[in-house]
Design an enzyme around this catalytic site. Structure first.
Site, PDB file in Angstrom:
ATOM      1  N   SER A 221       4.367  -8.620  -5.785  1.00 28.63           N
ATOM      2  CA  SER A 221       3.864  -7.410  -6.445  1.00 28.63           C
ATOM      3  C   SER A 221       4.613  -7.057  -7.721  1.00 28.63           C
ATOM      4  O   SER A 221       4.383  -5.992  -8.296  1.00 28.63           O
ATOM      5  CB  SER A 221       3.948  -6.230  -5.467  1.00 28.63           C
ATOM      6  OG  SER A 221       3.268  -6.500  -4.274  1.00 28.63           O
TER       7      SER A 221
ATOM      8  N   SER B 264       0.821  -1.211   0.000  1.00 27.78           N
ATOM      9  CA  SER B 264       0.000   0.000   0.000  1.00 27.78           C
ATOM     10  C   SER B 264       0.856   1.263   0.000  1.00 27.78           C
ATOM     11  O   SER B 264       0.684   2.148  -0.844  1.00 27.78           O
ATOM     12  CB  SER B 264      -0.928  -0.011   1.221  1.00 27.78           C
ATOM     13  OG  SER B 264      -1.643   1.204   1.315  1.00 27.78           O
ATOM     14  N   GLN B 265       1.804   1.368   0.931  1.00 27.03           N
ATOM     15  CA  GLN B 265       2.648   2.563   0.985  1.00 27.03           C
ATOM     16  C   GLN B 265       3.583   2.642  -0.213  1.00 27.03           C
ATOM     17  O   GLN B 265       3.778   3.716  -0.796  1.00 27.03           O
ATOM     18  CB  GLN B 265       3.459   2.590   2.282  1.00 27.03           C
ATOM     19  CG  GLN B 265       2.705   3.099   3.486  1.00 27.03           C
ATOM     20  CD  GLN B 265       2.317   4.567   3.384  1.00 27.03           C
ATOM     21  OE1 GLN B 265       2.866   5.335   2.604  1.00 27.03           O
ATOM     22  NE2 GLN B 265       1.341   4.958   4.193  1.00 27.03           N
TER      23      GLN B 265
ATOM     24  N   GLU C  49     -24.412  -1.641  19.690  1.00 26.60           N
ATOM     25  CA  GLU C  49     -24.174  -0.546  20.631  1.00 26.60           C
ATOM     26  C   GLU C  49     -22.702  -0.287  20.916  1.00 26.60           C
ATOM     27  O   GLU C  49     -22.311   0.859  21.143  1.00 26.60           O
ATOM     28  CB  GLU C  49     -24.920  -0.819  21.953  1.00 26.60           C
ATOM     29  CG  GLU C  49     -26.432  -0.843  21.819  1.00 26.60           C
ATOM     30  CD  GLU C  49     -27.001   0.463  21.265  1.00 26.60           C
ATOM     31  OE1 GLU C  49     -26.361   1.519  21.431  1.00 26.60           O
ATOM     32  OE2 GLU C  49     -28.084   0.435  20.659  1.00 26.60           O
TER      33      GLU C  49
ATOM     34  N   GLU D  50       9.394  -6.532  10.426  1.00 24.04           N
ATOM     35  CA  GLU D  50      10.068  -7.778  10.784  1.00 24.04           C
ATOM     36  C   GLU D  50      10.916  -8.350   9.656  1.00 24.04           C
ATOM     37  O   GLU D  50      11.728  -9.254   9.881  1.00 24.04           O
ATOM     38  CB  GLU D  50       9.049  -8.828  11.252  1.00 24.04           C
ATOM     39  CG  GLU D  50       8.025  -9.254  10.211  1.00 24.04           C
ATOM     40  CD  GLU D  50       6.777  -8.395  10.172  1.00 24.04           C
ATOM     41  OE1 GLU D  50       5.753  -8.878   9.656  1.00 24.04           O
ATOM     42  OE2 GLU D  50       6.819  -7.240  10.664  1.00 24.04           O
TER      43      GLU D  50
ATOM     44  N   HIS E 192       9.071   4.281   9.033  1.00 24.66           N
ATOM     45  CA  HIS E 192       8.881   3.957  10.447  1.00 24.66           C
ATOM     46  C   HIS E 192      10.263   3.705  11.022  1.00 24.66           C
ATOM     47  O   HIS E 192      11.119   3.107  10.364  1.00 24.66           O
ATOM     48  CB  HIS E 192       7.978   2.732  10.598  1.00 24.66           C
ATOM     49  CG  HIS E 192       7.695   2.334  12.018  1.00 24.66           C
ATOM     50  ND1 HIS E 192       7.467   3.256  13.015  1.00 24.66           N
ATOM     51  CD2 HIS E 192       7.614   1.117  12.617  1.00 24.66           C
ATOM     52  CE1 HIS E 192       7.238   2.617  14.154  1.00 24.66           C
ATOM     53  NE2 HIS E 192       7.337   1.327  13.934  1.00 24.66           N
TER      54      HIS E 192
END
Length: 329
Positions: A52, A27-28, A226, A83, A107
């Site tokens: 990918s 994604s990033q 709820e 990791e 990160h």
């Protein structure tokens, strides 16, 4: 106060003659790579075989092995799972990185906890968008941007901050705002937010509320609606305008219950537990635990994940979402 940067603070010419290797195309990786290319940057993708590779090729990128992409690059943005980063760095990045190159992260985990130790001849920076990759891409296409953090861990060339800012501009972040931080601050606050509030805190609170109602004899469907289904309504209001907008949008009865009962649920014991969690992040205990967990194929991770997947709240949730058109595939 935190240093803030905007479009005028970032010079896109800093990246003019540089090749950027984005390592990873999740994604990033995809969002950042597409934005950089649309901003006029030269981008190549570094991947391991399979996965990918085809998607990146279909998107029009030159795709290479990680090692080959690193050899070609002046800026290497590592966007692999935490990791996996250290092993890939040791095997494929470290032997091939150029002197005076810029090693970049979104990160700080592996740098902060010493899993990756770059040579003193390279810049080490962080550019961390505060949103998922698809949002980074979508807001860019809309002419806007997702805020980001930057940090400089090592400035071998004297250009580290300028490169980080130019990259942040390339992905659209300076259209919003860029905050300067440190690898330590980003890592520790990010992990704490995930564990104590955003992921661990919220899910544990929801489960506790659900179990309290079900154990008291209320229908699981009512309990789900709820304590879980309506969470998005409240969080969206807080996201848009803070606690004030949320409280302006709920009933007086709800607000009185919020103000008088909420602190009984999240009280001194919770605060003490949060302090302990933060200490385990600061002293490296959590990082060591997570690294060891991965070394033995994640038995605790897998067992706890399975247990939550089998929880009654997940079964009830799947049934209720099946009645809602917006969730039907």
């Amino acid at each position: 106060m935190v240093q803030k940067y905007y479009e005028s603070d970032a010079d896109p010419r800093t990246l003019e003659d540089k090749t950027i290797a984005v390592i990873g195309y999740g994604s990033q990786g995809r969002g950042q790579a597409l934005n950089l290319r649309d901003s006029g940057c030269r981008v190549v993708i570094g991947l391991r075989p399979g996965g990918s590779w085809q998607k990146a090729s279909e998107d029009g990128f030159e795709v290479y092995s990680v090692a080959e992409a690193v050899k070609r690059a002046d800026v290497i943005q590592i966007l692999l799972p935490d990791e996996n980063q250290a092993a890939v760095y040791r095997a494929e990045i470290s032997p091939n990185i150029r002197e005076n190159a810029c090693l970049m992260f979104s990160h700080g985990f592996n740098i902060h906890y010493g899993q990756i130790v770059p040579p003193p001849t390279v810049d080490v920076v962080m550019v961390a968008p505060k949103g998922p990759g698809h949002m980074v891409r979508r807001t860019y296409e809309e002419g806007k941007g997702v805020p980001a953090l930057i940090a400089v861990h090592q400035d071998a060339t004297g250009q580290a901050r300028a490169i980080a800012l130019a990259y942040a501009r390339g992905i659209g972040a300076t259209r919003a705002v860029v905050f300067e931080t440190t690898f330590a601050e980003e890592t520790e606050t990010d992990l704490f937010g995930e564990q104590a509030v955003l992921c661990g805190g919220i899910t544990s609170l929801i489960k506790a509320g659900f179990e309290t109602l079900v154990d008291a004899g209320y229908a699981p469907e009512m309990a789900y609606l709820e304590v879980l289904h309506e969470t998005k309504l409240i969080v969206d209001l807080i996201y848009e305008g803070g606690f004030t907008k949320m409280r302006d949008s709920i009933s007086n009865t709800a607000q009185y219950g919020d103000l008088t009962r909420g602190p009984r649920v999240i009280g001194p014991e919770t605060y003490m537990a949060m302090q302990e969690i933060l200490e385990e992040i600061q002293n490296g205990k959590f990082a060591k635990e997570w690294m060891l967990e991965n070394m033995v194929n994640r038995p605790v991770f897998n067992a706890l994940t399975r247990a939550d997947e089998e929880h009654l709240i997940e079964q009830v949730g799947a049934e209720i979402r099946g009645f809602m058109p917006q969730f039907r595939k």
